[in-house]
Enzyme design. Structure first.
Site, PDB file in Angstrom:
ATOM      1  N   GLN A  98      34.925  59.602  -5.417  1.00 19.50           N
ATOM      2  CA  GLN A  98      35.798  59.285  -6.482  1.00 19.50           C
ATOM      3  C   GLN A  98      35.523  59.768  -7.977  1.00 19.50           C
ATOM      4  O   GLN A  98      34.163  59.274  -8.380  1.00 19.50           O
ATOM      5  CB  GLN A  98      36.240  58.005  -6.476  1.00 19.50           C
ATOM      6  N   ASP A 115      38.605  67.488  -1.094  1.00 14.67           N
ATOM      7  CA  ASP A 115      39.211  67.673  -2.254  1.00 14.67           C
ATOM      8  C   ASP A 115      39.515  69.192  -2.888  1.00 14.67           C
ATOM      9  O   ASP A 115      40.084  69.481  -3.824  1.00 14.67           O
ATOM     10  CB  ASP A 115      38.310  67.182  -3.524  1.00 14.67           C
ATOM     11  N   LYS A 144      44.147  55.168  -1.482  1.00 15.43           N
ATOM     12  CA  LYS A 144      43.816  55.995  -0.850  1.00 15.43           C
ATOM     13  C   LYS A 144      43.232  55.465   0.733  1.00 15.43           C
ATOM     14  O   LYS A 144      43.624  55.786   1.825  1.00 15.43           O
ATOM     15  CB  LYS A 144      42.641  56.796  -1.035  1.00 15.43           C
TER      16      LYS A 144
END
Ligand code: NAD
Length: 285
Positions: free
Chosen positions: A97, A120, A53
């Site tokens: 994460q 997200d 990422k």
């Protein structure tokens, strides 16, 4: 002739679009989009996802703020970091994460992220916006599936879409995104009787189950579009999807492979969501 839907190529296209948008936006506003990436603990797979990422951020011109915390981080310490990132004007997106170590409460962390920085798309407020058909960051994996359907000019409106899986991160948001685009949607799960018969009704079949090669030819109507979200690691260390690709390919009009289908799209949509969050914050989206 079955179309193989190329997620690697489409993800590259999305990153190219984001890079162009970021460059123009930064030139006009002198603001660079920023993504804070929070990683707790030593899980090797999570470390590798986070590194990828960060590389994506570099490629598209997004500043990444790296927060790697020890396995022993407490809930209060993580909460305090989220509060700090929520208040930081240079941070437009926050990614924590998952999975977090067991002693940390994932739901509490997701709900603590400011909804406008929740790139997200997992925050209850943003999921509520999706339910209501209102703009908000959308969950990256199902959002990537929608982009793949668009990229390949696959008509969604008026089709019957069947989604296998009802998780908050894939199945449910996927079903709502397909509904938002005027598909008639059926959600299947572990208690659905005669799953193959329900799936054979699908013009668009999305598998998000986590069971290697579960979807065989008996699940697929001739000419259906088959989207495989599953990522399952075999004992030999290879990746396989939820769809038995070899058995299904000939029946499908279009199909995503694993790897190289939905997987690369998730990270690309994260870049897109981060740019959008920044542009929205600056009032110019
Ligand atoms: P999950 O375990 O949270 O949910 C799985 C769903 O499948 C559940 O709703 C369950 O009801 C359903 N299910 C389980 N067994 C079933 C059965 N026998 N028949 C019908 N339904 C059944 O999983 P998830 O987080 O939604 O992920 C699903 C898959 O997608 C996994 O393989 C995961 O690795 C993959 N995934 C991929 C990406 C990506 O970037 N491509 C992102 C997220 C998840």
């Amino acid at each position: 002739m079955t179309t193989i839907i190329d997620g690697t190529k489409t993800a590259q296209t999305v990153r190219g679009e984001v890079a162009k948008a970021v460059a123009q936006f930064t030139q006009e506003t002198s603001v660079r989009p920023g993504l804070a990436v929070v990683l707790v603990g030593e899980d090797p797979a999570s470390h590798s996802y986070v590194s990828m990422k960060e590389r994506d951020c570099d490629e598209v011109g997004i500043v990444s703020f790296d927060h790697r915390l020890s396995e022993t981080t407490t809930q209060d310490e993580l909460n305090a970091l989220i509060d700090m990132l929520n208040a930081d004007d240079k941070v437009h997106g926050i990614l924590v994460q998952m999975p977090l170590p067991n002693h940390l409460d994932e739901e509490q962390i997701i709900a603590r992220i400011a909804p406008e920085k929740d790139v997200d798309g997992f925050h209850p407020y943003n999921m509520g916006c999706l339910l209501r058909g209102e703009p908000a960051p959308r969950a990256c994996t199902p959002w990537g599936v929608m982009r793949l359907l668009d990229e390949y000019d696959i008509e969604v409106a008026g089709t019957h879409a069947v989604v296998i899986g009802r998780s908050n991160i894939v199945g449910k948001p996927q079903a709502l995104m397909l509904l938002e685009r005027n598909a008639t949607v059926t959600i299947c799960h572990s208690r659905t009787p005669d799953l193959p018969a329900v799936c054979r009704e699908a013009d668009i079949l999305v598998a998000a189950v986590g069971r290697p090669a579960m979807v065989d030819a008996s699940y697929v109507k001739e000419g259906a579009v088959v989207i495989d979200v599953g990522i399952n690691r075999t004992e030999a260390g290879t990746l396989v999807g939820d769809v038995d690709f070899a058995a299904v390919e000939a029946r499908a009009s279009a199909i995503t492979p694993v790897p190289g289908g939905v997987g690369p799209m998730t990270r690309a949509m994260l870049m897109s969501n981060t740019y959008e969050a920044c542009a929205t914050a600056q009032g110019s989206a």
